[in-house]
Design an enzyme around this catalytic site. Structure first.
Site, PDB file in Angstrom:
ATOM      1  N   GLU A   1      37.067  62.804  15.620  1.00 12.83           N
ATOM      2  CA  GLU A   1      37.443  64.160  15.215  1.00 12.83           C
ATOM      3  C   GLU A   1      36.372  64.714  14.286  1.00 12.83           C
ATOM      4  O   GLU A   1      36.024  64.082  13.290  1.00 12.83           O
ATOM      5  CB  GLU A   1      38.787  64.129  14.482  1.00 12.83           C
TER       6      GLU A   1
ATOM      7  N   ASN B   1      34.240  73.878   9.278  1.00 10.40           N
ATOM      8  CA  ASN B   1      34.813  74.811   8.311  1.00 10.40           C
ATOM      9  C   ASN B   1      34.115  76.143   8.461  1.00 10.40           C
ATOM     10  O   ASN B   1      32.881  76.218   8.407  1.00 10.40           O
ATOM     11  CB  ASN B   1      34.651  74.265   6.885  1.00 10.40           C
TER      12      ASN B   1
ATOM     13  N   HIS C   1      32.206  57.276   4.984  1.00 13.60           N
ATOM     14  CA  HIS C   1      31.309  57.218   6.131  1.00 13.60           C
ATOM     15  C   HIS C   1      32.105  57.117   7.419  1.00 13.60           C
ATOM     16  O   HIS C   1      33.306  56.901   7.393  1.00 13.60           O
ATOM     17  CB  HIS C   1      30.375  56.015   6.012  1.00 13.60           C
TER      18      HIS C   1
ATOM     19  N   MET D   1      26.629  41.154   3.620  1.00  8.33           N
ATOM     20  CA  MET D   1      27.309  41.241   4.916  1.00  8.33           C
ATOM     21  C   MET D   1      26.267  41.339   6.030  1.00  8.33           C
ATOM     22  O   MET D   1      25.627  42.373   6.203  1.00  8.33           O
ATOM     23  CB  MET D   1      28.244  42.447   4.935  1.00  8.33           C
TER      24      MET D   1
ATOM     25  N   GLU E   1      27.895  53.722   9.581  1.00  9.05           N
ATOM     26  CA  GLU E   1      27.946  52.277   9.710  1.00  9.05           C
ATOM     27  C   GLU E   1      27.792  51.886  11.177  1.00  9.05           C
ATOM     28  O   GLU E   1      28.397  52.487  12.048  1.00  9.05           O
ATOM     29  CB  GLU E   1      29.273  51.746   9.160  1.00  9.05           C
TER      30      GLU E   1
END
Length: 127
Positions: free
Chosen positions: A47, A51, A74, A105, A120
Site C-alpha cells: 500500500e 498525500n 522502513h 544480523m 530492508e
C-alpha cells in the site's frame, strides 16, 4: 491492482501486488470489483499513500522516518538471493546503510530509497 481515494482527508491509496504466473489483471483500479479482488487476494499487497499537495514546489517535505521521533521505520522486500539483489542494487548506484554481511544480523541488508527511507532486503522463505 486498486486505488482508494479519500478526498475529504486529502489522500489516495494505491495497492500493488505480483500476480500469480499466468494470471492477467483486467480490472479497473478504484472499482468495486477491484476492491473485492484486493481484499480477497491470497498474495501480498503493498500500500502506497499519496498525500494531496506533495507534488507542489511549496510542499516542505517528509520526515525521513529514520530519525528521532520517527513514526515510520522502513519497508521490506523479500528476495531469493539477498546477496545477488544487493549487488544489483549497488551496481545501480543505490547507497546502503547495512550490507548483508555487516553488523550482527547476517544475510539481510538495508539500503536507502531516493528520499532517504530505509529499505530492508530479506531472504524469501524456503517453504
Amino acid at each position: 491492482i486498486d486505488t482508494l481515494d479519500f478526498p475529504m482527508y486529502e489522500f489516495k491509496l494505491y495497492f500493488l501486488t505480483t500476480l500469480p504466473e499466468g494470471e492477467a489483471y483486467t480490472l479497473t483500479p478504484g472499482t468495486q470489483t477491484a476492491h473485492d479482488y484486493l481484499w480477497s487476494t491470497g498474495g501480498t499487497a503493498l500500500e502506497l499513500t499519496h498525500n494531496y499537495g506533495t507534488e507542489k514546489p511549496s510542499f516542505p517535505g517528509y520526515h525521513a522516518g529514520n530519525e528521532e521521533n520517527d513514526g515510520f521505520g522502513h519497508v521490506a522486500f523479500n528476495t531469493d538471493d539477498v546477496y545477488a539483489a544487493c549487488e544489483k542494487l549497488e551496481q545501480a548506484g543505490v547507497a546502503f546503510k547495512k550490507k548483508p554481511d555487516g553488523g550482527r544480523m547476517k544475510g539481510i541488508a538495508f539500503c536507502y530509497d531516493p528520499d532517504g527511507y530505509w529499505v530492508e532486503i530479506v531472504p524469501r522463505s524456503k517453504k
